[in-house]
Design a protein around this motif. Structure first.
Motif, PDB file in Angstrom:
ATOM      1  N   LYS A   8       1.057  -1.039  -0.121  1.00  0.00           N
ATOM      2  CA  LYS A   8       0.090   0.051  -0.048  1.00  0.00           C
ATOM      3  C   LYS A   8       0.828   1.235  -0.035  1.00  0.00           C
ATOM      4  N   PHE A   9       0.191   2.215  -0.874  1.00  0.00           N
ATOM      5  CA  PHE A   9       1.272   3.468  -1.038  1.00  0.00           C
ATOM      6  C   PHE A   9       0.392   4.821  -0.932  1.00  0.00           C
ATOM      7  N   LEU A  10       0.696   5.784  -0.340  1.00  0.00           N
ATOM      8  CA  LEU A  10       0.179   6.819  -0.551  1.00  0.00           C
ATOM      9  C   LEU A  10       0.289   7.566  -2.077  1.00  0.00           C
ATOM     10  N   LEU A  11      -0.552   8.390  -2.452  1.00  0.00           N
ATOM     11  CA  LEU A  11      -0.459   8.925  -3.681  1.00  0.00           C
ATOM     12  C   LEU A  11       0.137  10.242  -3.880  1.00  0.00           C
ATOM     13  N   SER A  12       0.828  10.537  -4.984  1.00  0.00           N
ATOM     14  CA  SER A  12       1.442  11.782  -5.240  1.00  0.00           C
ATOM     15  C   SER A  12       1.110  12.429  -6.444  1.00  0.00           C
ATOM     16  N   GLY A  13       0.683  13.607  -6.413  1.00  0.00           N
ATOM     17  CA  GLY A  13       0.150  14.321  -7.387  1.00  0.00           C
ATOM     18  C   GLY A  13      -1.318  13.657  -7.822  1.00  0.00           C
ATOM     19  N   GLU A  14      -1.913  14.204  -9.212  1.00  0.00           N
ATOM     20  CA  GLU A  14      -3.256  14.043  -9.405  1.00  0.00           C
ATOM     21  C   GLU A  14      -3.361  13.132 -10.774  1.00  0.00           C
ATOM     22  N   GLU A 107     -15.878  10.361   6.935  1.00  0.00           N
ATOM     23  CA  GLU A 107     -14.977  10.422   7.961  1.00  0.00           C
ATOM     24  C   GLU A 107     -13.629  10.422   7.639  1.00  0.00           C
ATOM     25  N   ASN A 108     -13.342   9.646   6.265  1.00  0.00           N
ATOM     26  CA  ASN A 108     -11.935   9.258   5.871  1.00  0.00           C
ATOM     27  C   ASN A 108     -11.889  10.193   4.498  1.00  0.00           C
ATOM     28  N   ALA A 109     -12.596  11.266   4.236  1.00  0.00           N
ATOM     29  CA  ALA A 109     -12.381  11.918   3.153  1.00  0.00           C
ATOM     30  C   ALA A 109     -11.134  12.596   3.298  1.00  0.00           C
ATOM     31  N   GLY A 110     -10.146  12.897   2.173  1.00  0.00           N
ATOM     32  CA  GLY A 110      -8.999  13.199   2.163  1.00  0.00           C
ATOM     33  C   GLY A 110      -7.927  12.230   1.783  1.00  0.00           C
ATOM     34  N   LEU A 111      -8.161  11.139   2.435  1.00  0.00           N
ATOM     35  CA  LEU A 111      -7.429   9.810   2.459  1.00  0.00           C
ATOM     36  C   LEU A 111      -7.491   9.280   0.858  1.00  0.00           C
ATOM     37  N   MET A 112      -6.331   9.120   0.280  1.00  0.00           N
ATOM     38  CA  MET A 112      -5.986   8.396  -1.082  1.00  0.00           C
ATOM     39  C   MET A 112      -4.815   7.419  -1.058  1.00  0.00           C
ATOM     40  N   VAL A 113      -5.135   6.147  -1.289  1.00  0.00           N
ATOM     41  CA  VAL A 113      -4.055   5.245  -1.373  1.00  0.00           C
ATOM     42  C   VAL A 113      -4.049   4.519  -2.490  1.00  0.00           C
ATOM     43  N   ALA A 114      -2.957   3.834  -2.862  1.00  0.00           N
ATOM     44  CA  ALA A 114      -2.981   2.911  -4.170  1.00  0.00           C
ATOM     45  C   ALA A 114      -2.354   1.577  -3.402  1.00  0.00           C
ATOM     46  N   GLU A 115      -3.106   0.551  -3.825  1.00  0.00           N
ATOM     47  CA  GLU A 115      -2.513  -0.956  -3.302  1.00  0.00           C
ATOM     48  C   GLU A 115      -2.081  -1.544  -4.730  1.00  0.00           C
ATOM     49  N   ILE A 116      -1.318  -2.535  -4.569  1.00  0.00           N
ATOM     50  CA  ILE A 116      -1.003  -3.429  -5.814  1.00  0.00           C
ATOM     51  C   ILE A 116      -0.888  -5.039  -4.921  1.00  0.00           C
ATOM     52  N   GLU A 117      -1.571  -5.894  -5.621  1.00  0.00           N
ATOM     53  CA  GLU A 117      -1.337  -7.188  -5.266  1.00  0.00           C
ATOM     54  C   GLU A 117      -0.441  -7.822  -6.012  1.00  0.00           C
ATOM     55  N   LEU A 118       0.451  -8.789  -5.418  1.00  0.00           N
ATOM     56  CA  LEU A 118       1.838  -9.252  -5.895  1.00  0.00           C
ATOM     57  C   LEU A 118       1.521 -10.680  -5.861  1.00  0.00           C
ATOM     58  N   PRO A 119       2.198 -11.437  -6.826  1.00  0.00           N
ATOM     59  CA  PRO A 119       2.539 -13.100  -6.735  1.00  0.00           C
ATOM     60  C   PRO A 119       3.311 -13.519  -5.502  1.00  0.00           C
ATOM     61  N   GLY A 132       3.275   7.286  -4.328  1.00  0.00           N
ATOM     62  CA  GLY A 132       4.468   7.805  -3.254  1.00  0.00           C
ATOM     63  C   GLY A 132       4.797   6.913  -2.409  1.00  0.00           C
ATOM     64  N   GLN A 133       5.162   7.465  -1.006  1.00  0.00           N
ATOM     65  CA  GLN A 133       5.409   6.818  -0.150  1.00  0.00           C
ATOM     66  C   GLN A 133       4.879   5.581   0.333  1.00  0.00           C
ATOM     67  N   GLU A 134       5.343   4.460   0.458  1.00  0.00           N
ATOM     68  CA  GLU A 134       4.840   3.269   1.048  1.00  0.00           C
ATOM     69  C   GLU A 134       4.359   3.379   2.421  1.00  0.00           C
ATOM     70  N   VAL A 135       3.110   2.760   2.769  1.00  0.00           N
ATOM     71  CA  VAL A 135       2.700   2.602   4.072  1.00  0.00           C
ATOM     72  C   VAL A 135       2.055   1.341   4.383  1.00  0.00           C
ATOM     73  N   THR A 136       2.993   0.297   3.964  1.00  0.00           N
ATOM     74  CA  THR A 136       2.331  -1.271   3.893  1.00  0.00           C
ATOM     75  C   THR A 136       2.154  -1.343   5.295  1.00  0.00           C
ATOM     76  N   GLY A 137       3.130  -1.338   6.114  1.00  0.00           N
ATOM     77  CA  GLY A 137       3.125  -1.892   7.720  1.00  0.00           C
ATOM     78  C   GLY A 137       2.418  -0.925   8.450  1.00  0.00           C
ATOM     79  N   ASP A 138       1.941   0.219   8.183  1.00  0.00           N
ATOM     80  CA  ASP A 138       1.230   1.216   8.921  1.00  0.00           C
ATOM     81  C   ASP A 138      -0.338   0.745   9.192  1.00  0.00           C
ATOM     82  N   LYS A 139      -0.536   0.591  10.469  1.00  0.00           N
ATOM     83  CA  LYS A 139      -1.700  -0.081  10.703  1.00  0.00           C
ATOM     84  C   LYS A 139      -2.956   0.840  10.708  1.00  0.00           C
TER      85      LYS A 139
END
Length: 157
Positions: A8-14, A107-119, A132-139
């Motif tokens: 999981k990652f945060l987004l960068s730009g639009e 209540e979560n408006a403003g949060l935008m993330v990107a996820e990728i499923e891997l083999p 952008g920044q990876e947040v995979t381990g951030d609960k």
């Protein structure tokens, strides 16, 4: 056993906004325990029940079952913990993988993330410029955590 390997990652730009078709997802948790979650989701016109185990790194057990739409709606309305998680999801193909980009609502408006499923956990992949920044381990970024501590209550992302 089903297995999900996801980063999981945060987004960068639009730039991601011009890609993929946004689909509304509404989901709630029958159980949001950190060791196991049981989620009900409506995506478009489909209902799904998902059970997930605790994550170890980027890997966890995952089992998904289609359920009738009226039953999914009733579970969301009557039994799921509050608040529900609502978001628009775009599925975007990039360099051989599909990225799921979520733009949260309510209540979560403003949060935008990107996820990728891997083999596999060590699978190599190319990140698009809008990832952008990876947040995979951030609960805090787990959907099941967002019902207890919504993004609108965070002081720093």
């Amino acid at each position: 056993m089903g297995v999900e390997i996801e980063r999981k990652f945060l987004l960068s730009g639009e730039d991601w906004r011009a890609l993929g078709e946004p689909v509304l997802l509404r989901q709630g948790y029958l159980c949001s325990d950190p060791v196991r979650t049981v989620r009900v989701r409506i995506e478009g016109e489909a209902g799904v029940l998902t059970i997930k185990s605790k994550s170890t790194g980027a890997t966890r057990g995952e089992w998904e079952y289609p359920i009738p739409l009226p039953e999914a709606q009733e579970l969301l309305d009557r039994l799921c913990e509050r608040p529900l998680v609502e978001k628009y999801r775009r599925r975007i193909a990039y360099a051989g993988f599909t990225w799921e980009v979520d733009e949260f609502l309510g209540e979560n408006a403003g949060l935008m993330v990107a996820e990728i499923e891997l083999p596999s956990e060590d699978a190599q992949f190319e990140k698009p410029a809008w990832v952008g920044q990876e947040v995979t381990g951030d609960k805090r970024y787990y959907n099941s955590s967002l019902i207890r501590f919504p993004f609108s209550q965070w002081t720093t992302p």
